[in-house]
Design a protein around this motif. Structure first.
Motif, PDB file in Angstrom:
ATOM      1  N   GLN A 102       0.833  -1.199   0.000  1.00 34.99           N
ATOM      2  CA  GLN A 102       0.000   0.000   0.000  1.00 34.99           C
ATOM      3  C   GLN A 102       0.872   1.256   0.000  1.00 34.99           C
ATOM      4  OE1 GLN A 102      -2.720  -0.519   3.380  1.00 34.99           O
ATOM      5  NE2 GLN A 102      -4.319  -1.158   1.949  1.00 34.99           N
ATOM      6  N   ARG A 103       0.247   2.369  -0.365  1.00 35.95           N
ATOM      7  CA  ARG A 103       0.935   3.655  -0.417  1.00 35.95           C
ATOM      8  C   ARG A 103       0.695   4.414   0.888  1.00 35.95           C
ATOM      9  NH1 ARG A 103       0.027   7.956  -5.268  1.00 35.95           N
ATOM     10  NH2 ARG A 103       1.638   6.656  -6.253  1.00 35.95           N
ATOM     11  N   LYS A 138      -3.900   8.484  -5.560  1.00 42.05           N
ATOM     12  CA  LYS A 138      -4.184   8.857  -4.174  1.00 42.05           C
ATOM     13  C   LYS A 138      -3.524   7.866  -3.217  1.00 42.05           C
ATOM     14  CE  LYS A 138      -8.378  11.607  -4.617  1.00 42.05           C
ATOM     15  NZ  LYS A 138      -9.710  11.885  -4.037  1.00 42.05           N
ATOM     16  N   ALA A 139      -3.517   8.232  -1.950  1.00 42.97           N
ATOM     17  CA  ALA A 139      -2.856   7.417  -0.930  1.00 42.97           C
ATOM     18  C   ALA A 139      -3.830   6.408  -0.336  1.00 42.97           C
ATOM     19  CB  ALA A 139      -2.314   8.314   0.173  1.00 42.97           C
ATOM     20  N   THR A 190      -3.210  20.831   8.023  1.00 43.94           N
ATOM     21  CA  THR A 190      -3.084  20.027   6.802  1.00 43.94           C
ATOM     22  C   THR A 190      -4.019  18.825   6.752  1.00 43.94           C
ATOM     23  OG1 THR A 190      -1.272  18.762   7.803  1.00 43.94           O
ATOM     24  CG2 THR A 190      -0.662  20.644   6.414  1.00 43.94           C
ATOM     25  N   VAL A 191      -4.727  18.538   7.834  1.00 44.40           N
ATOM     26  CA  VAL A 191      -5.480  17.279   7.887  1.00 44.40           C
ATOM     27  C   VAL A 191      -6.593  17.216   6.839  1.00 44.40           C
ATOM     28  CG1 VAL A 191      -7.133  18.032   9.676  1.00 44.40           C
ATOM     29  CG2 VAL A 191      -6.520  15.597   9.444  1.00 44.40           C
ATOM     30  N   LEU A 192      -7.229  18.326   6.523  1.00 45.10           N
ATOM     31  CA  LEU A 192      -8.275  18.297   5.491  1.00 45.10           C
ATOM     32  C   LEU A 192      -7.675  17.975   4.127  1.00 45.10           C
ATOM     33  CD1 LEU A 192     -10.567  21.303   6.512  1.00 45.10           C
ATOM     34  CD2 LEU A 192     -10.952  18.859   6.883  1.00 45.10           C
ATOM     35  N   ASP A 193      -6.488  18.509   3.856  1.00 41.96           N
ATOM     36  CA  ASP A 193      -5.805  18.188   2.608  1.00 41.96           C
ATOM     37  C   ASP A 193      -5.404  16.719   2.586  1.00 41.96           C
ATOM     38  OD1 ASP A 193      -4.471  19.085   0.059  1.00 41.96           O
ATOM     39  OD2 ASP A 193      -2.733  18.321   1.148  1.00 41.96           O
ATOM     40  N   SER A 194      -4.995  16.181   3.731  1.00 39.20           N
ATOM     41  CA  SER A 194      -4.651  14.760   3.805  1.00 39.20           C
ATOM     42  C   SER A 194      -5.860  13.889   3.479  1.00 39.20           C
ATOM     43  CB  SER A 194      -4.123  14.413   5.203  1.00 39.20           C
ATOM     44  OG  SER A 194      -2.893  15.059   5.463  1.00 39.20           O
ATOM     45  N   LEU A 195      -7.022  14.281   3.959  1.00 43.06           N
ATOM     46  CA  LEU A 195      -8.247  13.536   3.652  1.00 43.06           C
ATOM     47  C   LEU A 195      -8.534  13.569   2.145  1.00 43.06           C
ATOM     48  CD1 LEU A 195     -10.444  14.764   6.633  1.00 43.06           C
ATOM     49  CD2 LEU A 195      -9.748  12.399   6.232  1.00 43.06           C
ATOM     50  N   ARG A 196      -8.352  14.715   1.524  1.00 41.90           N
ATOM     51  CA  ARG A 196      -8.613  14.843   0.082  1.00 41.90           C
ATOM     52  C   ARG A 196      -7.650  14.000  -0.747  1.00 41.90           C
ATOM     53  NH1 ARG A 196      -9.555  20.348   1.654  1.00 41.90           N
ATOM     54  NH2 ARG A 196      -7.361  20.870   1.213  1.00 41.90           N
ATOM     55  N   ALA A 197      -6.455  13.761  -0.207  1.00 42.54           N
ATOM     56  CA  ALA A 197      -5.437  13.008  -0.951  1.00 42.54           C
ATOM     57  C   ALA A 197      -5.537  11.503  -0.739  1.00 42.54           C
ATOM     58  CB  ALA A 197      -4.050  13.489  -0.545  1.00 42.54           C
ATOM     59  N   THR A 198      -6.561  11.059  -0.012  1.00 42.44           N
ATOM     60  CA  THR A 198      -6.706   9.651   0.353  1.00 42.44           C
ATOM     61  C   THR A 198      -7.870   9.017  -0.411  1.00 42.44           C
ATOM     62  OG1 THR A 198      -5.845  10.171   2.551  1.00 42.44           O
ATOM     63  CG2 THR A 198      -6.953   8.058   2.296  1.00 42.44           C
ATOM     64  N   ARG A 199      -7.663   7.818  -0.892  1.00 46.83           N
ATOM     65  CA  ARG A 199      -8.674   7.116  -1.684  1.00 46.83           C
ATOM     66  C   ARG A 199      -9.876   6.715  -0.829  1.00 46.83           C
ATOM     67  NH1 ARG A 199      -8.983   1.930  -0.098  1.00 46.83           N
ATOM     68  NH2 ARG A 199      -7.093   0.911   0.719  1.00 46.83           N
ATOM     69  N   ARG A 200     -10.965   6.402  -1.509  1.00 50.92           N
ATOM     70  CA  ARG A 200     -12.129   5.837  -0.821  1.00 50.92           C
ATOM     71  C   ARG A 200     -11.714   4.540  -0.124  1.00 50.92           C
ATOM     72  NH1 ARG A 200     -17.419   3.248  -3.901  1.00 50.92           N
ATOM     73  NH2 ARG A 200     -18.317   2.254  -2.048  1.00 50.92           N
ATOM     74  N   GLY A 201     -12.069   4.412   1.137  1.00 49.54           N
ATOM     75  CA  GLY A 201     -11.679   3.261   1.935  1.00 49.54           C
ATOM     76  C   GLY A 201     -10.324   3.409   2.601  1.00 49.54           C
ATOM     77  N   GLY A 202      -9.597   4.484   2.253  1.00 53.12           N
ATOM     78  CA  GLY A 202      -8.304   4.728   2.865  1.00 53.12           C
ATOM     79  C   GLY A 202      -8.437   5.356   4.242  1.00 53.12           C
ATOM     80  N   ARG A 203      -7.285   5.553   4.878  1.00 55.05           N
ATOM     81  CA  ARG A 203      -7.288   6.015   6.261  1.00 55.05           C
ATOM     82  C   ARG A 203      -6.303   7.161   6.475  1.00 55.05           C
ATOM     83  NH1 ARG A 203      -9.249   2.097  10.116  1.00 55.05           N
ATOM     84  NH2 ARG A 203     -10.211   0.346   9.018  1.00 55.05           N
ATOM     85  N   GLY A 236     -16.312   8.161   2.492  1.00 58.30           N
ATOM     86  CA  GLY A 236     -15.632   6.872   2.471  1.00 58.30           C
ATOM     87  C   GLY A 236     -14.198   6.871   2.945  1.00 58.30           C
ATOM     88  N   VAL A 237     -13.673   8.008   3.407  1.00 54.38           N
ATOM     89  CA  VAL A 237     -12.304   8.074   3.937  1.00 54.38           C
ATOM     90  C   VAL A 237     -12.371   8.081   5.462  1.00 54.38           C
ATOM     91  CG1 VAL A 237     -10.158   9.387   4.032  1.00 54.38           C
ATOM     92  CG2 VAL A 237     -11.454   9.294   1.898  1.00 54.38           C
ATOM     93  N   HIS A 238     -11.600   7.219   6.081  1.00 56.93           N
ATOM     94  CA  HIS A 238     -11.621   7.077   7.538  1.00 56.93           C
ATOM     95  C   HIS A 238     -10.577   7.981   8.179  1.00 56.93           C
ATOM     96  CE1 HIS A 238     -14.042   3.402   7.028  1.00 56.93           C
ATOM     97  NE2 HIS A 238     -13.257   3.164   5.996  1.00 56.93           N
ATOM     98  N   MET A 239     -10.955   8.617   9.280  1.00 52.07           N
ATOM     99  CA  MET A 239     -10.035   9.502   9.987  1.00 52.07           C
ATOM    100  C   MET A 239      -9.975   9.119  11.461  1.00 52.07           C
ATOM    101  SD  MET A 239     -10.188  13.638  10.460  1.00 52.07           S
ATOM    102  CE  MET A 239      -9.166  14.448  11.688  1.00 52.07           C
TER     103      MET A 239
END
Length: 324
Positions: A142-143, A206-207, A218-231, A256-259
């Motif tokens: 995984q990335r 995406k990550a 930066t956390v909102l940007d991190s969420l945007r850069a993460t795939r559906r089902g990613g964390r 669909g992104v988990h935080m």
């Protein structure tokens, strides 16, 4: 005993070496002869009075030898690591020659590593391991994106991600950090202070997982850069403690992104027992240089104010440790 005592809230100048009594050993605790400890960003916030209730003697981690254990779990002279358990917050911390810590927050290890190398491991690697293996549930292949890759926690996360077989992307604000980050095993290095996906050196896609050590900025940007089902796991505040103003999950969180969040003050609790973290394995991998957690700089006890000042100026690039 000698200890670094905070005379009031303020800058590094409020930290002084003072002779104080050895800590009283309460039931359920271990008295440790401190041989070294790592310095952490949280301790800067504590010193300034920005981190809730804190004690006069700071320090949230240490390595050393057992003087006495009221529970009988650890033997006298045994090498141990300790982190949190109220250190620096509700009980005097590790900026001292001796510290008393709850047994639940003490782990014995067998090692021939020098004290300075051992002192660089407890907080950074225990937190990184927990974030990556528990909160992010990272799998081989995984990335993984590590935001603030040059920080001590970031470097530990790169180590653990690479050892797990992940494709690691490290971020930094300065392009001259690329050589360091690649030497640690990062496949890609992204230089950015904001939008990951818009960065010129972002590798595309995406990550699967993002460990965000910069924080709320930066956390909102991190969420945007993460795939559906990613964390995404938030585990640091290197960018400051300012809250997310006007945060609206309905409009700002991608579907669909988990935080999640992790703070090391949870170690020793029923939800996050420190015994769950394979500290002996971490020490062994460091001994074999598979984990490259080495101190960026080593200080003496009287040098703690100077080390704080350097950290305030973001000049650490890794773990600062103190050896007593």
């Amino acid at each position: 005993m000698k200890a670094i005592v905070r005379s009031r809230f303020g800058g590094p100048e409020v930290l002084k070496v003072v002779e104080v009594p050895e800590p009283l050993l309460k039931p359920g605790c271990v008295l440790i002869r401190v041989r070294g400890f790592g310095l952490n960003r949280a301790e800067l916030y504590m010193r300034r009075g920005l981190w809730g209730t804190v004690t006069e003697i700071g320090g949230i981690e240490c390595v050393g030898t057992v003087v006495s254990d009221t529970t009988g779990v650890h033997r006298e002279g045994q090498t141990v690591m300790a982190l949190m358990g109220g250190m620096g917050r509700t009980i005097n911390g590790s900026y001292a020659e001796y510290v008393a810590v709850p047994t639940s927050n003490v782990v014995a290890v067998e090692t021939t590593l020098d004290w300075d190398i051992l002192a660089a491991l407890p907080e950074a690697y225990a937190v990184a391991w927990t974030c990556i293996r528990r909160n992010l549930e990272l799998k081989a292949g995984q990335r993984l994106v590590v935001r603030a890759g040059t920080s001590s926690l970031g470097q530990a996360a790169i180590d653990i991600g690479c050892e797990l077989g992940a494709d690691v992307i490290a971020t930094t604000r300065r392009s001259d950090n690329e050589t360091l980050l690649r030497s640690l095993g990062a496949t890609h290095v992204v230089t950015t202070t904001g939008d990951l996906l818009a960065a010129h050196d972002w590798p595309g896609g995406k990550a699967d997982a993002v460990l965000d050590l910069v924080g709320n900025s930066t956390v909102l940007d991190s969420l945007r850069a993460t795939r559906r089902g990613g964390r995404v796991c938030l585990a640091g505040f290197l960018g400051g403690l300012a809250p997310l103003t006007g945060f609206n999950p309905l409009g700002q969180m991608p579907s669909g992104v988990h935080m999640s969040f992790f703070g090391s003050f949870m170690f020793g609790s029923p939800e996050f027992p420190l015994s769950e973290v394979p500290m002996q394995q971490i020490v062994d991998l460091a001994s074999m240089n598979q984990y490259r957690g080495r101190p960026a700089r080593v200080f003496g006890l009287s040098d703690v104010p100077m080390a704080h000042e350097l950290m305030e100026r973001n000049e650490a690039k890794g773990k600062f440790v103190v050896v007593i």
